[in-house]
Design a protein around this motif. Structure first.
Motif, mmCIF file in Angstrom:
data_model
loop_
_atom_site.group_PDB
_atom_site.id
_atom_site.type_symbol
_atom_site.label_atom_id
_atom_site.label_comp_id
_atom_site.label_asym_id
_atom_site.label_seq_id
_atom_site.Cartn_x
_atom_site.Cartn_y
_atom_site.Cartn_z
ATOM 1 N N GLY A 23 4.499 10.268 -15.332
ATOM 2 C CA GLY A 23 3.455 9.280 -14.897
ATOM 3 C C GLY A 23 3.596 8.896 -13.571
ATOM 4 O O GLY A 23 2.613 8.592 -12.859
ATOM 5 N N GLN A 24 4.777 8.939 -12.859
ATOM 6 C CA GLN A 24 4.860 8.322 -11.566
ATOM 7 C C GLN A 24 4.476 9.317 -10.663
ATOM 8 O O GLN A 24 3.512 8.838 -9.829
ATOM 9 C CB GLN A 24 6.603 8.359 -11.203
ATOM 10 C CG GLN A 24 6.627 7.742 -9.857
ATOM 11 C CD GLN A 24 8.144 7.611 -9.320
ATOM 12 O OE1 GLN A 24 8.947 7.679 -10.066
ATOM 13 N NE2 GLN A 24 8.400 7.516 -8.182
ATOM 14 N N GLU A 25 4.404 10.566 -11.050
ATOM 15 C CA GLU A 25 3.725 11.549 -10.147
ATOM 16 C C GLU A 25 2.231 11.380 -10.142
ATOM 17 O O GLU A 25 1.402 11.432 -9.078
ATOM 18 C CB GLU A 25 4.116 13.149 -10.564
ATOM 19 C CG GLU A 25 3.837 14.319 -9.549
ATOM 20 C CD GLU A 25 4.891 14.215 -8.363
ATOM 21 O OE1 GLU A 25 4.681 15.120 -7.598
ATOM 22 O OE2 GLU A 25 5.734 13.613 -8.434
ATOM 23 N N ASN A 71 0.202 10.252 -6.781
ATOM 24 C CA ASN A 71 -0.872 10.935 -6.286
ATOM 25 C C ASN A 71 -2.213 10.183 -6.268
ATOM 26 O O ASN A 71 -3.067 10.519 -5.090
ATOM 27 C CB ASN A 71 -0.907 12.330 -6.919
ATOM 28 C CG ASN A 71 0.305 13.050 -6.560
ATOM 29 O OD1 ASN A 71 0.972 12.818 -5.488
ATOM 30 N ND2 ASN A 71 1.067 13.816 -7.457
ATOM 31 N N TRP A 72 -2.618 9.493 -7.413
ATOM 32 C CA TRP A 72 -3.988 8.894 -7.529
ATOM 33 C C TRP A 72 -3.971 7.957 -6.437
ATOM 34 O O TRP A 72 -5.098 7.781 -5.792
ATOM 35 C CB TRP A 72 -4.222 8.317 -8.883
ATOM 36 C CG TRP A 72 -5.424 8.012 -9.149
ATOM 37 C CD1 TRP A 72 -5.763 6.415 -9.357
ATOM 38 C CD2 TRP A 72 -6.941 8.429 -9.257
ATOM 39 N NE1 TRP A 72 -7.039 6.370 -9.545
ATOM 40 C CE2 TRP A 72 -7.717 7.362 -9.265
ATOM 41 C CE3 TRP A 72 -7.192 9.665 -9.192
ATOM 42 C CZ2 TRP A 72 -9.271 7.794 -9.310
ATOM 43 C CZ3 TRP A 72 -8.697 10.094 -9.163
ATOM 44 C CH2 TRP A 72 -9.371 9.039 -9.373
ATOM 45 N N LEU A 124 -5.530 1.191 -7.707
ATOM 46 C CA LEU A 124 -4.862 1.995 -9.133
ATOM 47 C C LEU A 124 -5.907 2.002 -10.107
ATOM 48 O O LEU A 124 -5.827 2.890 -11.013
ATOM 49 C CB LEU A 124 -3.838 1.033 -9.581
ATOM 50 C CG LEU A 124 -2.602 1.233 -8.911
ATOM 51 C CD1 LEU A 124 -1.471 0.011 -9.199
ATOM 52 C CD2 LEU A 124 -1.914 2.439 -8.719
ATOM 53 N N ASP A 125 -7.196 1.580 -9.752
ATOM 54 C CA ASP A 125 -8.179 1.620 -10.889
ATOM 55 C C ASP A 125 -8.672 3.009 -11.028
ATOM 56 O O ASP A 125 -8.508 3.941 -10.258
ATOM 57 C CB ASP A 125 -9.342 0.777 -10.376
ATOM 58 C CG ASP A 125 -8.738 -0.619 -10.048
ATOM 59 O OD1 ASP A 125 -7.767 -1.092 -10.669
ATOM 60 O OD2 ASP A 125 -9.629 -1.496 -9.575
ATOM 61 N N ASN A 126 -9.150 3.199 -12.437
ATOM 62 C CA ASN A 126 -10.016 4.354 -12.800
ATOM 63 C C ASN A 126 -8.996 5.712 -12.702
ATOM 64 O O ASN A 126 -9.555 6.826 -12.363
ATOM 65 C CB ASN A 126 -11.094 4.605 -11.873
ATOM 66 C CG ASN A 126 -12.074 3.387 -11.992
ATOM 67 O OD1 ASN A 126 -12.241 2.742 -13.247
ATOM 68 N ND2 ASN A 126 -12.432 2.889 -10.985
ATOM 69 N N LEU A 127 -7.906 5.481 -13.023
ATOM 70 C CA LEU A 127 -6.887 6.787 -13.093
ATOM 71 C C LEU A 127 -7.626 7.516 -14.187
ATOM 72 O O LEU A 127 -7.862 7.303 -15.198
ATOM 73 C CB LEU A 127 -5.558 6.404 -13.754
ATOM 74 C CG LEU A 127 -4.512 7.405 -13.694
ATOM 75 C CD1 LEU A 127 -4.098 7.876 -12.433
ATOM 76 C CD2 LEU A 127 -3.299 7.173 -14.504
ATOM 77 N N TYR A 146 0.780 -1.434 0.086
ATOM 78 C CA TYR A 146 0.069 0.027 0.038
ATOM 79 C C TYR A 146 0.737 1.237 -0.076
ATOM 80 O O TYR A 146 0.418 2.265 0.411
ATOM 81 C CB TYR A 146 -0.903 -0.008 1.248
ATOM 82 C CG TYR A 146 -1.794 -0.989 1.206
ATOM 83 C CD1 TYR A 146 -2.742 -1.322 0.228
ATOM 84 C CD2 TYR A 146 -1.610 -2.263 2.174
ATOM 85 C CE1 TYR A 146 -3.649 -2.542 0.433
ATOM 86 C CE2 TYR A 146 -2.588 -3.453 2.518
ATOM 87 C CZ TYR A 146 -3.332 -3.422 1.462
ATOM 88 O OH TYR A 146 -4.452 -4.592 1.457
ATOM 89 N N GLN A 147 1.887 1.343 -0.453
ATOM 90 C CA GLN A 147 2.907 2.257 -0.475
ATOM 91 C C GLN A 147 3.581 2.691 -1.877
ATOM 92 O O GLN A 147 4.291 1.687 -2.414
ATOM 93 C CB GLN A 147 4.068 2.088 0.400
ATOM 94 C CG GLN A 147 3.560 2.017 2.021
ATOM 95 C CD GLN A 147 3.133 3.467 2.732
ATOM 96 O OE1 GLN A 147 3.315 4.472 1.980
ATOM 97 N NE2 GLN A 147 2.262 3.398 3.639
ATOM 98 N N LEU A 148 3.320 3.876 -2.272
ATOM 99 C CA LEU A 148 4.324 4.413 -3.608
ATOM 100 C C LEU A 148 4.797 5.678 -3.191
ATOM 101 O O LEU A 148 4.236 6.366 -2.255
ATOM 102 C CB LEU A 148 3.127 4.396 -4.670
ATOM 103 C CG LEU A 148 2.479 2.977 -5.213
ATOM 104 C CD1 LEU A 148 1.436 3.533 -6.461
ATOM 105 C CD2 LEU A 148 3.544 2.065 -5.701
#
Length: 944
Positions: free
Chosen positions: A171-173, A177-178, A190-193, A39-41
């Motif tokens: 893209g990483q940013e 953040n999402w 991560l769904d629904n960016l 759960y960490q990015l």
């Protein structure tokens, strides 16, 4: 005493190194958690800060800014090696360049350089930003290499120079953040960016590497193909096939026939090292070969373009992410075989496991490079030398069409020996009429493979005097960006009886990157690939054909014999700009050719400045060189100033005229253009948005909710729908509807993104589009969005159907007709305004594209105007077209009046990935008002 002094110095150095190492922050110290914690990015902002801290604290790292991204961030590459190597890093780069280009070296010199040099290994991460393992493993790999002192790491640092590169900072940013917006960790998804993770093209940022349109691609490409030219490049991706942990090398067939065999077997060797490492560490689930869909046919990807440059390009696709997941049960993957020697069993899978796998794979590659650095350096030299030698003599490359020609030569020979029994064949072989063990006499090979006209070219000439030299120069720059050696004529010259003017470009094939060079000029010949004889086709990983010179409509001559002339070699990596000029005085005005794409940039700048611009439907009468649809700009100081700028910035050639054109002129004005997009982002829409920005077309992105709201004609003159925007009548398009099912609920969507929600529907959207057309609007549809023609009940139907025994019409099955992404040729009605500037025969990108059959009286009634059609039973130019004869007579593009408006249907992908320069005008021509504001009537001005 001397011994004691040396011992003291050694202790002091050890203490100093230990102190330095203690100053290097671990990922947990910097980010607050370990890389791979669930759960960490981490954002790119914090990652960039970490890169800088590590580089400042470690003598094993050199931080290099390789350029800016599309959103204005710095893109970094970390060069990691031993401190001693970093002091000589420029020398190792020079050796890598020399070995890859292989020019002017003997084998002995190459072996000496291989002994002196270091293996250059590229490892990247983050290209596809929702594939979060890639960007996180890059951080962990950097930390391990700068902090560990075990024998393997020290050997790697001593023998390798490692280029650790972030492939997509923006893209990483966006993705981090999402994901991290949810405060409750176990609810993060991560769904629904809501948007693409690259400003314009999202996932297609891995389809840009032979043309290099995007800034990030150009940054990476310069390092790979001009600056460093590593022997190994490793591209991290997700996700592995269900029931496995990862897919990796070697890859399934077909591989591209232009490759040097050493590159292919080099991939085999690295693949063995990688899977062996995992097996030693008891890490199951590596699948390869036919265990996955990944091949080495396609050019244009970050990994695949390196294959055409003799690099050992590696791809892995691994499972995992910050949210734990399950390895599903796939029974047919549980039996060990050559594809998957060590299957994985169903289990819960955690982020840390994917990071650990990735680190093991990186170390396997780096350790192999360290142990075999001299072989890797020598082998890339040998591949380059092989290419130079093949391009310096008569050489016949093998391909499916040539094998087919050999078989045809045997089959059609009336004098060939024939026997229907094995005993008879053995007897023929005994007397020398057939080879022992089967086969056919070698003379049939000689008929094809020694025929002079069938040999590979020695080079290509791109004449300066061609209709759209500006686009030809863009093509030349694409070659230059990929490290191809290009030459330019300093004076007029003659080759093979044809005269060429000074300024023409020459590209010879006696160079190290010959595979890539041939791939850009020559057609791809994809094999007929079916699951079994008579069965369905096996889908290529991406495109089957993409010959860039064809897509860009570059005029070139293919030279079969050795040639020379007054040529100068251009500096490697130095981009070109055509020589612009204004021919003639221009006392009455100026003419810009309709055949030149960059003319649209100049016109849009003139229109934005309020300057009158006209089109010439009949050209200029006495000036036969001025074709129909060319632009005319009346003389004024303001117009001259802007055209001077276009001449300088674009290399545009403008014709000054002393008299106004005879005949009619059509005044043009800017349109209020809308471009469809959707929640989550459409890559085809992003490509068109980028394209419109490059060509200075004003445009607004609109979403389905705005379309459903109506009153479109009050706000817009034209709406563009790229492929996959308009659903089929009655549903059935799996790609569209699968994407729609993933659309988030409004209550779960941040307020700023809610206006993007929705989809084009038959009940709400189509009536509004029809009203827009009837009120005088223009709609341009591309690819599958030509479905709108059926919603509007226009008198067309699909040309790619057959009748069943029961009298029902159904689509042709794949066993009879199958054309994945390929280059085909269509015939164009170039007299129409929609097709101004195009030749009568035009190459188009075709990707299972729609083809139409018109109602018998549609043309006579004026309800349909064909613009492009297939006039041949063999329209294939490059790629794979099974059953292509079904296309003959089918309409590829048409215009239909709807009320006071115009509907355009372009079946081929006329803007495909911003590569299809030759068909951009099929979009651009429709983006001007040719009449009074708010109407479709035409202002025709008669001039003397």
């Amino acid at each position: 005493m001397r011994y004691a002094t040396h011992s003291l110095l050694a202790v002091l150095l050890l203490v100093l190194n230990t102190t330095l190492a203690q100053k290097i922050p671990s990922p947990k110290e910097h980010f607050g958690f370990n890389i791979g914690d669930d759960y960490q990015l981490v954002t790119y902002t914090k990652t960039e800060d970490y890169f800088k801290k590590v580089a400042a604290a470690s003598d094993r790292v050199k931080l290099v800014d390789i350029g800016m991204t599309e959103e204005g961030r710095h893109q970094y590459m970390l060069i990691v090696s031993s401190p001693a190597n970093l002091k000589k890093v420029d020398r190792y780069k020079e050796i890598s360049q020399k070995m890859a280009r292989a020019e002017g070296l003997t084998d002995e010199q190459a072996r000496a350089l291989a002994e002196e040099g270091r293996a250059i290994v590229w490892i990247d991460g983050g290209l596809h930003s929702t594939e979060t393992v890639g960007m996180m493993q890059l951080i962990e790999t950097i930390w391990q290499l700068v902090s560990r002192n075990d024998p393997e790491t020290m050997r790697i640092l001593d023998q390798d120079v490692i280029l650790l590169t972030h492939a997509n900072p923006d893209g990483q940013e966006i993705v981090t953040n999402w994901y991290m917006r949810e405060p409750v960790a176990n609810k993060r998804v991560l769904d629904n960016l809501p948007r693409l993770y690259q400003k314009y093209i999202g996932h297609d940022n891995n389809r840009d590497f032979f043309i290099m349109n995007m800034k990030e691609t150009r940054n990476i490409g310069r390092q790979l193909f001009v600056e460093w030219i590593p022997q190994i490049m490793y591209n991290h991706h997700q996700r592995g096939p269900a029931g496995s942990i990862l897919a990796g090398p070697p890859y399934r067939d077909p591989f591209n026939y232009v490759f040097d065999p050493l590159m292919v077997t080099g991939i085999d060797a690295l693949g063995a090292a990688m899977v062996n490492r995992l097996n030693v560490e008891n890490k199951p689930g590596f699948t390869r070969l036919g265990g996955s869909v990944f091949s080495t046919w396609y050019n244009g990807g970050l990994r695949t373009t390196t294959h055409f440059h003799n690099m050992i390009g590696l791809l892995t696709e691994i499972v995992g992410g910050p949210t734990p997941e399950d390895v599903p049960l796939v029974p047919n993957r549980l039996i060990p075989n050559g594809n998957t020697p060590f299957p994985v069993t169903p289990q819960k899978w955690y982020f840390k496991q994917s990071i650990d796998y990735s680190l093991s794979l990186n170390y396997a590659v780096l350790d192999y490079a360290a142990r075999h650095r001299d072989q890797l350096l020598y082998n890339i030299y040998r591949m380059g030398k092989n290419s130079i030698e093949r391009g310096s003599k008569d050489f016949w490359a093998l391909s499916p069409k040539k094998i087919e020609a050999i078989n045809d030569a045997f089959k059609n020979d009336p004098k060939k020996p024939v026997s229907t029994t094995s005993a008879g064949a053995a007897a023929l072989a005994q007397y020398g009429m057939l080879p022992r063990g089967g086969g056919m006499p070698v003379k049939y090979y000689d008929t094809v493979m020694k025929a002079p006209v069938m040999r590979d070219p020695r080079g290509f000439i791109i004449p300066v005097n061609q209709p759209d030299f500006g686009s030809a120069v863009k093509f030349v720059n694409a070659l230059i960006r990929t490290g191809i050696q290009v030459q330019q004529a300093t004076a007029d010259f003659t080759v093979a009886g044809r005269n060429y003017p000074a300024g023409s470009y020459v590209v010879k094939t006696d160079q190290a990157f010959r595979p890539h060079l041939l791939d850009m000029f020559e057609p791809q010949d994809h094999p007929n690939d079916f699951q079994y004889p008579g069965g369905p086709p096996v889908r290529p990983y991406d495109a089957a054909g993409w010959t860039l010179a064809y897509l860009m409509h570059v005029k070139f001559d293919r030279i079969l014999d050795s040639f020379d002339g007054p040529f100068k070699k251009l500096p490697i990596g130095e981009l070109q700009l055509p020589d612009g000029r204004i021919d003639g005085g221009g006392s009455a005005g100026y003419v810009l050719s309709a055949r030149v794409n960059d003319a649209f940039i100049a016109v849009n700048d003139l229109l934005a400045a309020g300057i009158d611009v006209f089109r010439l439907p009949g050209g200029m009468g006495s000036k036969s060189t001025v074709e129909a649809g060319s632009f005319y700009v009346p003389a004024s100081a303001k117009a001259k100033s802007l055209l001077d700028k276009s001449v300088k910035d674009l290399g545009l050639v403008v014709t000054g005229v002393s008299k106004k054109p005879a005949g009619s002129m059509v005044k043009v004005a800017p349109m209020r253009i809308a471009l469809w997009d959707t929640y989550g982002g459409s890559m085809p829409s992003g490509w068109v948005r980028w394209l419109m920005e490059q060509y200075h077309f004003p445009m607004k992105v609109i979403y389905p909710q705005e379309i459903d709201g109506g009153d479109l004609r009050k706000k817009y003159d034209a709406i563009v729908f790229v492929t996959r925007a308009i659903p089929p009548v009655g549903g059935g398009d799996e790609d569209i509807w699968r994407a729609m099912e993933r659309e988030p609920k409004e209550e779960n969507t941040p307020a700023e993104y809610r206006p993007w929600l929705g989809k084009i529907t038959p009940d709400k959207s189509i009536p509004q589009l029809k009203t827009f057309l009837e009120a005088g609007g223009t709609i341009i549809t591309i690819g599958s969005s030509t479905n709108l023609a059926y919603h509007l009940k226009l008198p067309v139907k699909s040309a790619l159907t057959e009748m069943t025994a029961s009298g029902q019409e159904k689509p042709l099955p794949g066993e009879k007709y199958y054309i994945p992404g390929s280059v085909l040729q269509v015939q164009i009605d170039s007299t129409q305004q929609a097709t101004w500037g195009l030749p009568s025969r035009t190459d188009v990108y075709f990707d299972a594209s729609p083809v139409f059959k018109l109602a018998p009286d549609a043309i006579a009634k004026g309800s349909i105007m064909p613009l492009a059609w297939f006039g041949s039973e063999k329209p294939l130019r490059s790629g794979w077209a099974w059953g292509q004869s079904y296309l003959q007579g089918g309409v590829a593009a048409f215009m239909a009046p709807v009320g006071a408006g115009k509907f355009y249907a372009f079946g081929p992908e006329i803007t495909f990935r911003a590569q299809a320069h030759g068909t951009f005008k099929l979009l651009f021509n429709q983006l001007y008002n040719t009449g009074r504001s708010g109407s479709q009537s035409v202002d025709v001005v008669s001039e003397d």
